[in-house]
Enzyme design. Sequence first.
Site: not given
Length: 508
Positions: A222, A450, A477
């Site tokens: 991320s 996602d 995610h």
Amino acid sequence: MRMAPTFLVVPLLAAAALSGCTIDRSEPIALPPAPTGLERFYDQRPEWQSCADFGGADDTFAPNAECARIEVPVDYADPGGPTAKIALSRVRASGKKIGSLLLNPGGPGVSGLTMTGVGSGTPLAERFDRIGFDPRGVGASQPVIACLTPREADAERAEPPTDNDPAGIAAAEADNRDYAGRCAERTGTDFLEHVGTREVVQDMDVVRAVLGDPKLSYLGYSYGTRLGAAYAEKFPDRVRALVLDAAVDPASDPVAESLRQAAGFQLAFDGYAAQCTEDPECPLGTDRAAAVARFRALVDPLAERPAATTDTRGLSYGDAITGVQQALYTDDLWQVLTLGLDELRDGRGDTLLQLADMYDGRREDGSYDNTQDAFNAIRCVDDPRITDPAVAGRQDTEFRIAAPFLDDGRGTGAAPLELCAAWPVPNSGNPHRIDPPGLPKTVVVSTTEDPATPYQAGVELAAQLDAALITYRGNRHTVALVAGVQCVDRAVVEYLVNLTEPAPGLTC
């Protein structure tokens, strides 16, 4: 003043055992010279100790983890000035060591000390010291970014949504100025100015050196992909291997990023609703086309009256939305979301409140970690500010169109300027495409559905880095080594250990 969830701490799920990966391609022992003036930072050695004083008493650390802090300059342009301490965690390699693998879960603002469990049961645990770290200002690093007390954080979460009329906009912007002022007072502007990605990647290079690695091996999730890409841009000759999962596109501006994310969360909600409405007991009914309306009918009344909870706080409107978004990060939590919406239908809010507490970093004793304060501070120095009311209004309108399940019906075409417009220090980053010269082959992992970092961002980052792209078809995610997807995990481990590129176009 509520911020929509952006990036998420990675759930450390056990990965399936992998085999093979026996080639040792260790780099030479000689380290690159330290930058002039920074020798004392690059030449230090960590003093490893128990993690108990680093927040490890709750058994969240991997077995055999040890912790340390190293020193870095607050301002790299002034290495003789004030310093900060970066918290590190380590689990030693169990076999013939290649080097260290630095791990980051994202955020920004999420602690990475417990990341050393990633790769357990795979050759990564044998061949690498797995290293977690808390970026400057975060978690167990010192000093910490601090804005709100626990009582203030609870009060902020309980606030009802404001209308986007002139009075509501003025009130929201006043709240933002108040929050920014508390951050400046409690953290200090000299430190706040230096908590962004620009400084963290330089800290990462100090970490590389003090661990004795001539080049960096890194796995970032991320927002951690932003760190990895920025490191590659600044230090391309010091990269051994990068795996970037759930990518942030460094060329995407804040408005485009927020709208892309809104569409991603709507896609996740639609996926959840499609599954839920197949069940006659679904709290959203059985008509998929009516799922958004049914959802709004459940949450909108909370703006006037919170739902009852065993915790005396009750479930506010803002916490309900945060809890739902927390559950949409991965389909592993969809059953929990159904339970929360079932409770809400019955006038109760315990499960959604627990999900919101998970996102906001609230502990059982009522204290908070500093994830949310750090998220705001880092984001506000990383990106340009939106200071034009017309842009803010257009963004709000387009966000509601992109994510109708998040539209509270209060849109007017105008909107308050966001928190960063009131931030007390300037931003140090701007969106731009990157093209690191001489960068070795890297790997980007991107998931088709996602919600937080949509698939196309991974495609674009891979193109900028000339990286191998692994596509995972799923609703979550982050995936590599945290979801038990062996097709992804085998390719990632083979790359990190042997530097073997994934097959072109690999899709799992």
